[in-house]
Design a protein around this motif. Structure first.
Motif, PDB file in Angstrom:
ATOM      1  N   SER A  75       0.839  -1.209   0.000  1.00  0.00           N
ATOM      2  CA  SER A  75       0.000   0.000   0.000  1.00  0.00           C
ATOM      3  C   SER A  75       0.863   1.244   0.000  1.00  0.00           C
ATOM      4  O   SER A  75       2.024   1.229   0.439  1.00  0.00           O
ATOM      5  CB  SER A  75      -0.906   0.003   1.234  1.00  0.00           C
ATOM      6  OG  SER A  75      -0.120   0.177   2.392  1.00  0.00           O
ATOM      7  N   CYS A  76       0.313   2.261  -0.554  1.00  0.00           N
ATOM      8  CA  CYS A  76       1.085   3.496  -0.690  1.00  0.00           C
ATOM      9  C   CYS A  76       0.189   4.670  -0.343  1.00  0.00           C
ATOM     10  O   CYS A  76      -0.865   4.849  -0.945  1.00  0.00           O
ATOM     11  CB  CYS A  76       1.586   3.620  -2.118  1.00  0.00           C
ATOM     12  SG  CYS A  76       2.319   5.241  -2.486  1.00  0.00           S
ATOM     13  N   GLN A  77       0.576   5.456   0.672  1.00  0.00           N
ATOM     14  CA  GLN A  77      -0.163   6.684   0.966  1.00  0.00           C
ATOM     15  C   GLN A  77       0.736   7.853   0.618  1.00  0.00           C
ATOM     16  O   GLN A  77       1.428   8.394   1.460  1.00  0.00           O
ATOM     17  CB  GLN A  77      -0.583   6.752   2.430  1.00  0.00           C
ATOM     18  CG  GLN A  77      -1.677   5.760   2.798  1.00  0.00           C
ATOM     19  CD  GLN A  77      -1.097   4.423   3.214  1.00  0.00           C
ATOM     20  OE1 GLN A  77      -0.051   4.362   3.853  1.00  0.00           O
ATOM     21  NE2 GLN A  77      -1.765   3.328   2.837  1.00  0.00           N
TER      22      GLN A  77
ATOM     23  N   SER B 246       4.929   3.388 -11.392  1.00  0.00           N
ATOM     24  CA  SER B 246       6.221   3.752 -10.814  1.00  0.00           C
ATOM     25  C   SER B 246       6.090   4.104  -9.342  1.00  0.00           C
ATOM     26  O   SER B 246       6.584   5.137  -8.882  1.00  0.00           O
ATOM     27  CB  SER B 246       6.833   4.922 -11.609  1.00  0.00           C
ATOM     28  OG  SER B 246       8.232   4.953 -11.409  1.00  0.00           O
ATOM     29  N   CYS B 247       5.412   3.208  -8.585  1.00  0.00           N
ATOM     30  CA  CYS B 247       5.167   3.491  -7.181  1.00  0.00           C
ATOM     31  C   CYS B 247       6.435   3.340  -6.361  1.00  0.00           C
ATOM     32  O   CYS B 247       7.003   2.251  -6.257  1.00  0.00           O
ATOM     33  CB  CYS B 247       4.088   2.546  -6.644  1.00  0.00           C
ATOM     34  SG  CYS B 247       3.867   2.719  -4.860  1.00  0.00           S
ATOM     35  N   ASN B 248       6.887   4.417  -5.764  1.00  0.00           N
ATOM     36  CA  ASN B 248       8.117   4.370  -4.961  1.00  0.00           C
ATOM     37  C   ASN B 248       7.972   3.461  -3.755  1.00  0.00           C
ATOM     38  O   ASN B 248       8.896   2.728  -3.393  1.00  0.00           O
ATOM     39  CB  ASN B 248       8.473   5.779  -4.480  1.00  0.00           C
ATOM     40  CG  ASN B 248       9.058   6.614  -5.617  1.00  0.00           C
ATOM     41  OD1 ASN B 248       9.479   6.052  -6.628  1.00  0.00           O
ATOM     42  ND2 ASN B 248       9.063   7.926  -5.451  1.00  0.00           N
ATOM     43  N   ALA B 249       6.800   3.487  -3.133  1.00  0.00           N
ATOM     44  CA  ALA B 249       6.602   2.746  -1.899  1.00  0.00           C
ATOM     45  C   ALA B 249       6.829   1.263  -2.111  1.00  0.00           C
ATOM     46  O   ALA B 249       7.428   0.571  -1.281  1.00  0.00           O
ATOM     47  CB  ALA B 249       5.189   2.996  -1.375  1.00  0.00           C
ATOM     48  N   TYR B 250       6.343   0.759  -3.256  1.00  0.00           N
ATOM     49  CA  TYR B 250       6.448  -0.671  -3.524  1.00  0.00           C
ATOM     50  C   TYR B 250       7.908  -1.136  -3.471  1.00  0.00           C
ATOM     51  O   TYR B 250       8.252  -2.107  -2.820  1.00  0.00           O
ATOM     52  CB  TYR B 250       5.858  -0.978  -4.914  1.00  0.00           C
ATOM     53  CG  TYR B 250       5.571  -2.445  -5.108  1.00  0.00           C
ATOM     54  CD1 TYR B 250       4.277  -2.937  -4.954  1.00  0.00           C
ATOM     55  CD2 TYR B 250       6.579  -3.333  -5.443  1.00  0.00           C
ATOM     56  CE1 TYR B 250       4.000  -4.279  -5.121  1.00  0.00           C
ATOM     57  CE2 TYR B 250       6.325  -4.677  -5.621  1.00  0.00           C
ATOM     58  CZ  TYR B 250       5.024  -5.152  -5.462  1.00  0.00           C
ATOM     59  OH  TYR B 250       4.769  -6.484  -5.621  1.00  0.00           O
TER      60      TYR B 250
ATOM     61  N   GLY C   2       8.607  10.029  -0.979  1.00  0.00           N
ATOM     62  CA  GLY C   2       7.320  10.454  -1.501  1.00  0.00           C
ATOM     63  C   GLY C   2       6.869   9.659  -2.714  1.00  0.00           C
ATOM     64  O   GLY C   2       7.649   8.989  -3.370  1.00  0.00           O
ATOM     65  N   CYS C   3       5.575   9.703  -2.983  1.00  0.00           N
ATOM     66  CA  CYS C   3       5.019   9.078  -4.186  1.00  0.00           C
ATOM     67  C   CYS C   3       3.892   9.972  -4.668  1.00  0.00           C
ATOM     68  O   CYS C   3       3.562  10.965  -4.034  1.00  0.00           O
ATOM     69  CB  CYS C   3       4.522   7.658  -3.862  1.00  0.00           C
ATOM     70  SG  CYS C   3       4.193   6.670  -5.346  1.00  0.00           S
ATOM     71  N   HIS C   4       3.368   9.634  -5.772  1.00  0.00           N
ATOM     72  CA  HIS C   4       2.289  10.463  -6.305  1.00  0.00           C
ATOM     73  C   HIS C   4       0.965   9.755  -6.077  1.00  0.00           C
ATOM     74  O   HIS C   4       0.930   8.637  -5.574  1.00  0.00           O
ATOM     75  CB  HIS C   4       2.546  10.750  -7.778  1.00  0.00           C
ATOM     76  CG  HIS C   4       2.819   9.501  -8.557  1.00  0.00           C
ATOM     77  ND1 HIS C   4       1.832   8.807  -9.186  1.00  0.00           N
ATOM     78  CD2 HIS C   4       3.974   8.805  -8.748  1.00  0.00           C
ATOM     79  CE1 HIS C   4       2.350   7.748  -9.748  1.00  0.00           C
ATOM     80  NE2 HIS C   4       3.665   7.723  -9.501  1.00  0.00           N
ATOM     81  N   ALA C   5      -0.113  10.378  -6.465  1.00  0.00           N
ATOM     82  CA  ALA C   5      -1.439   9.809  -6.223  1.00  0.00           C
ATOM     83  C   ALA C   5      -1.705   8.684  -7.201  1.00  0.00           C
ATOM     84  O   ALA C   5      -1.524   8.844  -8.407  1.00  0.00           O
ATOM     85  CB  ALA C   5      -2.499  10.903  -6.405  1.00  0.00           C
ATOM     86  N   HIS C   6      -2.073   7.528  -6.657  1.00  0.00           N
ATOM     87  CA  HIS C   6      -2.493   6.407  -7.516  1.00  0.00           C
ATOM     88  C   HIS C   6      -3.268   5.437  -6.640  1.00  0.00           C
ATOM     89  O   HIS C   6      -3.257   5.543  -5.401  1.00  0.00           O
ATOM     90  CB  HIS C   6      -1.282   5.718  -8.153  1.00  0.00           C
ATOM     91  CG  HIS C   6      -0.289   5.198  -7.142  1.00  0.00           C
ATOM     92  ND1 HIS C   6      -0.458   4.015  -6.481  1.00  0.00           N
ATOM     93  CD2 HIS C   6       0.880   5.721  -6.702  1.00  0.00           C
ATOM     94  CE1 HIS C   6       0.574   3.811  -5.670  1.00  0.00           C
ATOM     95  NE2 HIS C   6       1.398   4.873  -5.779  1.00  0.00           N
ATOM     96  N   ALA C   7      -3.913   4.468  -7.278  1.00  0.00           N
ATOM     97  CA  ALA C   7      -4.676   3.482  -6.527  1.00  0.00           C
ATOM     98  C   ALA C   7      -3.751   2.709  -5.601  1.00  0.00           C
ATOM     99  O   ALA C   7      -2.583   2.507  -5.906  1.00  0.00           O
ATOM    100  CB  ALA C   7      -5.365   2.520  -7.501  1.00  0.00           C
TER     101      ALA C   7
HETATM  102 ZN    ZN Z   1       3.023   4.892  -4.688  1.00  0.00          ZN
END
Ligand code: ZN
Lengths: 617, 486
Positions: free
Chosen positions: A343-345, A374-378, A357-362
């Protein structure tokens, strides 16, 4: 009787004296002629003038067989001082296009033994070098009037199109070091100084031939020895077929005008480079001929570092283009599975109050969409999990394991492309961090930036392109190279061997799905071309000195890929702005051989973009 | 003498010598063709070429030879002094009128041809010497005879030296061989060898100093004099006691003198000690000669004194009398100077030419050293190089063999003469030809200093070829008539 006896004795003494002298001379003759080889060597070096016959340098063709690099005759004017007679100096100067004072200056320079140590008034000496064909034409007709002057032809490199300068490299007169290193060279020879010209110098240069001429005590040539039976003809250099696609190369260089950066296109199945651009570039013809030195100086002084061979010599953090590599390691190590959701907030908290940081996505997302968005959190989560995983016993083991995978995928060391002076990039290992933080001083969180291709990780554009090609191949790559074929010579086996990454082919599928997703509805939508399935990944290399560098890697078609492409634009900002549309045009150009009229607006927009000026604030 | 008894010359002629002569001349023409061969002008008989000219001169030489053979042999005997006087006059005349050619005033321009009278002096002096020495009641050991022989030889020699043709003048020293055969004491020949040894030793080691005080060259010569003296005392007098005494007294003194210098106690010239000891020895010998009335001791003391005097005049002669370029040539030959581009150049290139020939040579016209003008004077004084380079050891040995055969045959012919005039003249011919070959080939092989004298029959040049032909054919004429006398 006594008298008679005495005479006989004296006669015999005289005879023995004479015979003694002759025996002595015979012994001397034998010692000179039979027991001393030295004299023959002396005599030969006295008399034989071995005139070098220069071979023609190997030509270069592009992958489709069109001529790219060839040789053009150039003419040196020679003067034999002893034979100069009744010269109409004014007329001569006019013909060869020099001023009178230059003429006098040249004449005294030729005679100056300090400047011209091999000077002899009986043999031809270089008076003017590299006359153009036109001047030669005029001179040729009048040459009979200038006694003592002659013309020697040499060949100079010529280029069908002013492209691929950084790949081809250039040729220059050998320096003292070259001569000491390789006995093949003598002062005045030319040899490859960079690029393919340098790497393949030994096959391009051919073999010099020798004409054995007789020379008298004054150094005057008196004819051929033994009717030329001892001559050795020059062996021309081997022709090269480059892997470059001239049309694609030219188009890529056109699009890169007024920009700085690199474009590398690789044919995944073969590792052959289809395009190799370092921008800004220059016309390779500038480094040939009489103005070479001036042009060289001008180019060298340019603030844009024109001679920097960007695809292999610039090191940048690869940014998001590194994320697929990250995912592959995590999959292979069993840290994640393709279904693993993270999950990414708007980012990843690796410590209270600290986040990437990451940007807005599902959210949460499994692997493929995580790549697409390109989710950084993942990747931060995955990387940290691996680093701190108990199965390795310590972070050092985990770190080195990770490093080994990255090296296996072509990062961290020079790939071994056939262009010299390649940089290595950087994949840190545990020792590296031990030095910084001490053995116990670092954890997964400490080095979390590596997860998203920042931190300490550095890669050359070539390494990123090669990685893209590895994805296209689902797990292996052939060392990228520029020369596809050498006429009559086997290609280096390193350019035929598949390098395995150590990551199972199956793990590449979710990555490819993710990159395909990025093109369909993610960050790389701008690359889409109707009818071609493209996989791509954008990236941004952070630049503290100015606008970020934009990176985009992609390959197409998705199945049986024909091309893996990397576009790297310095100060290009976000990838989608410049790099993605440029890649789109290049893919279309290569795969369809033409750009649809409906897309020419893109081309125009790119051509008009001047990113070099932007930087000047 | 009865005219009708005269055998036609071709019946009594020694065809062996003629054959050898023609062979050598042909080798000469071919070698000159090889030496002056020009890739752009390959004609052999081209009269503009040196080989073509030499061929013409060879034909003319044959004509001269036939002419000489047709003369009455008595003519040579009768005219010898007049001929000698005439040639001396021409030599003097040449000295006055000749123009300077490369520093030498020896060429007489006769309009269509230039001749070198010095060449003619060789056979005329030989004839005059033969006439003198064959005269009735001539005794070689009389002082008067010695003076007359000396004058006959030294007169042309002196004029030729004045013409700056030192090499040609040296040739007259060759008569010593003839004089030796005709009764000159062998000791004189030995003395000559000693003098050469003194000269070489003192020059070669003259610049090497021992302990900064003693020059090595004179020291070696003084020691040599001492050794020769002891040797002669034993050979001629069997005077072992004296030799033992000399050695036991002088050797320790010499060693002590060396040690004192070597240890630096006292610095002085050891040679002074040696000379003093030799002079004391001489005084002792003179005393012995006077008291015991034994002439050999007198001669021995004279020998020692003469040797010492010669030694101390050598340096002077070398530095003051010899010309600088001669000095350098001798120094180069003795290995004291290395000068491959200057004085050593000729000899160096000549050795390269010959050495590069190998066993079989490079083949006719294939020599690079000689063809490309690396060897200077390649068709005159250095003609033997061409043979060595193009025909190799086989060819050079063949040419040497021809000369050796010629000389041995000439000695045989000279010995069979019943008439002393013909015999003496025969030995003169052998002496002169041998001296030329000895010096010329020795020079080309780097064993002799560079003395510019031609190689008989091979070297380019009409003057020298004709003079050698005249020299030889007069003897052939005399030999053909040998049965006519007594
Ligand atoms: Zn993300």
């Amino acid at each position: 009787m006594q008298q008679n006896f005495d005479s006989m004795r004296k006669k015999n003494i005289l005879m023995f004296l004479i015979i003694g002298v002759f025996v002595l001379y015979l012994i001397r003759l034998m010692s000179l002629q039979l027991f001393n080889d030295q004299y023959r060597v002396y005599a030969d070096s006295n008399a034989f003038y071995q005139r070098t016959v220069y071979p023609s340098r190997g030509l270069m063709y592009d992958r489709n067989g069109s001529l790219l690099v060839y040789n053009q005759p150039a003419y040196d004017v020679l003067v034999t001082m002893r034979e100069v007679e009744d010269l109409d100096t004014v007329d001569f100067c006019q013909t060869v296009g020099i001023r009178r004072d230059v003429f006098d200056q040249q004449m005294s320079a030729v005679k100056n033994r300090r400047l011209n140590p091999g000077y002899s008034s009986y043999t031809p000496q270089v008076f003017l070098s590299q006359l153009s064909s036109e001047t030669y034409g005029v001179l040729q007709e009048k040459l009979f009037r200038y006694k003592g002057f002659s013309v020697r032809s040499r060949t100079l490199r010529s280029y069908m199109q002013p492209i691929a300068a950084h790949a081809l490299g250039y040729v220059a007169e050998v320096n003292q070091k070259d001569i000491e290193r390789d006995p093949y060279y003598v002062p005045g020879d030319y040899s490859g100084r960079s690029g393919v010209e340098l790497t393949y110098e030994s096959v391009l240069r051919g073999e010099k031939g020798v004409e054995v001429l007789l020379r008298d005590a004054h150094g005057r040539v008196k004819g051929r020895y033994d009717e030329g039976k001892r001559d050795q003809p020059a062996v021309p250099g081997h022709d090269l077929t480059l892997s470059l696609d001239m049309e694609l190369q030219a188009y890529a260089e056109l699009l890169m005008q007024n920009k700085r950066g690199a474009i590398v296109a690789i044919e995944p199945q073969t590792g052959e480079l289809l395009a190799y651009v370092s921008a800004p570039t220059y016309d390779p013809g500038l480094l040939v001929g009489r103005n070479r030195a001036n042009n060289f100086r001008t180019l060298e002084r340019s603030p844009h570092k024109i001679f920097l061979n960007r695809p292999i010599q610039s090191n940048y953090p690869p940014g998001s283009t590194f994320k697929p590599a990250q995912a592959l390691v995590l999959l292979q190590e069993g840290i994640i599975r393709p279904e693993t959701q993270v999950s990414c907030q708007m980012g990843y908290y690796y410590a209270p109050g600290h986040k990437v940081g990451c940007h807005a996505h599902a959210s949460p997302l499994p692997l493929a969409p995580a790549i697409a968005t390109s989710c950084n959190a993942y990747f931060c989560h995955g990387y940290r999990t691996m680093m701190d995983h108990s199965k390795y016993g310590s972070i050092h083991v985990a770190m080195d394991k990770w490093r080994d995978y990255m090296v296996g995928m072509g990062f961290g060391y020079p790939l071994g492309i056939d262009i010299p002076f390649e940089k290595r990039g950087l994949i840190p290992n545990s020792q590296y961090y031990n030095k910084w933080y001490g053995e116990k001083g670092w954890r997964g969180a400490t080095i979390i930036s590596n997860a998203i291709g920042q931190g300490e990780v550095l890669a050359t554009p070539l390494q990123i392109a090669n990685f893209c090609s590895t994805i296209a191949n689902r797990g292996w790559f052939i060392t990228p190279h520029l020369v596809k074929q050498i006429e009559g010579v086997e290609l280096n086996s390193a350019y035929k061997r598949r390098n395995q990454t150590g990551v199972d082919a199956a793990y590449f599928e979710p990555i490819i799905e993710g990159m395909h997703g990025a093109v369909l509805n993610g960050t790389a939508r701008g690359v889409q071309i109707p009818g071609i399935e493209i996989c791509g990944k954008t990236g941004t290399a952070q630049n503290s000195a100015g606008e970020d560098h934009s990176i985009f890697m992609c390959f197409a078609p998705k199945e049986n890929p024909k091309i893996a492409l990397l576009v790297f634009i310095e100060n290009g900002g976000y990838g989608a702005t410049w790099a993605v549309p440029m890649a789109s045009l290049l893919l279309e150009k290569y795969l369809n051989r033409r750009v649809e009229d409906t897309r020419l607006w893109m081309e125009q927009r790119l051509l008009n973009a001047n990113l070099i000026e932007l930087e000047s604030y | 003498m009865n005219r009708t008894d005269v055998t036609p010359f071709w019946k009594a002629l020694d065809w062996w010598v003629v054959g050898l002569y023609v062979l050598l001349c042909v080798v000469g023409c071919l070698s000159i063709y090889g030496a002056s061969f020009d890739f752009e002008h390959p004609g052999f008989f081209d009269l503009d070429q040196r080989s073509g000219k030499q061929f013409v001169w060879f034909i003319l030489a044959l004509v001269i030879g036939v002419f000489l053979l047709m003369m009455d042999s008595n003519t040579y005997y009768n005219w010898s002094f007049i001929l000698y006087a005439g040639i001396i006059l021409i030599l003097l005349l040449t000295l006055v009128v000749a123009t300077d050619v490369k520093g030498s005033r020896s060429w007489l321009n006769m309009g269509f041809v230039s001749i070198q009278p010095a060449e003619l002096a060789k056979f005329s002096t030989a004839l005059a010497l033969s006439r003198l020495m064959s005269s009735y009641n001539f005794q070689l050991r009389q002082t008067k005879s010695v003076l007359m022989i000396g004058s006959l030889i030294l007169l042309p020699m002196l004029i030729i030296v004045l013409q700056k043709e030192t090499g040609s003048a040296l040739v007259f020293a060759a008569f010593i061989l003839m004089l030796f055969r005709e009764g000159m004491p062998g000791v004189l020949l030995f003395l000559l060898v000693c003098l050469v040894a003194y000269f070489v030793l003192s020059i070669r080691f003259g610049e090497d100093l021992l302990f900064q005080t003693t020059s090595l060259g004179p020291m070696l010569v003084l020691l040599l004099i001492f050794i020769i003296l002891c040797g002669m005392l034993i050979t001629y007098r069997k005077d072992y006691a004296l030799v033992k005494g000399l050695v036991f007294i002088q050797l320790p003194i010499f060693v002590v003198a060396l040690l004192v210098n070597a240890l630096g106690w006292f610095a002085f010239d050891v040679n002074d000690v040696l000379v003093t000891m030799l002079i004391l020895t001489v005084l002792f010998l003179l005393f012995k000669a006077l008291v015991l009335r034994m002439m050999p001791y007198f001669y021995l003391s004279l020998f020692v004194l003469f040797s010492i005097a010669f030694l101390y005049s050598t340096d002077y002669a070398f530095d003051k009398i010899l010309e600088p370029h001669h000095r350098v040539r001798i120094q180069v030959l003795l290995g004291m100077k290395d000068d491959p581009s200057g004085a050593g150049y000729n000899v160096n290139q000549s050795k390269i030419a010959i050495g590069s020939g190998g066993l079989f040579g490079k083949g006719f016209l294939n020599g690079t050293q000689t063809k490309l003008k690396y060897v200077p004077e390649q068709d005159t004084d250095f003609i033997f190089c061409t043979v060595g380079e193009e025909q190799g050891l086989m060819g050079s040995a063949f040419v040497l063999g021809l000369y050796l055969a010629l000389f041995l045959r000439l000695i045989y012919l000279a010995e069979r003469q019943r008439n002393p005039f013909a015999r003496i003249y025969g030995y003169c011919v052998v002496s002169i030809l041998f001296f030329h070959v000895f010096v010329n080939i020795g020079m080309v092989l780097g064993l002799m200093p560079v003395i510019g004298i031609p190689l008989p029959f091979l070297s380019y040049g009409g003057s020298s070829l004709w003079s050698f032909t005249i020299l030889l054919f007069i003897f052939l004429r005399l030999d053909a008539d040998r049965t006519q006398y007594r």
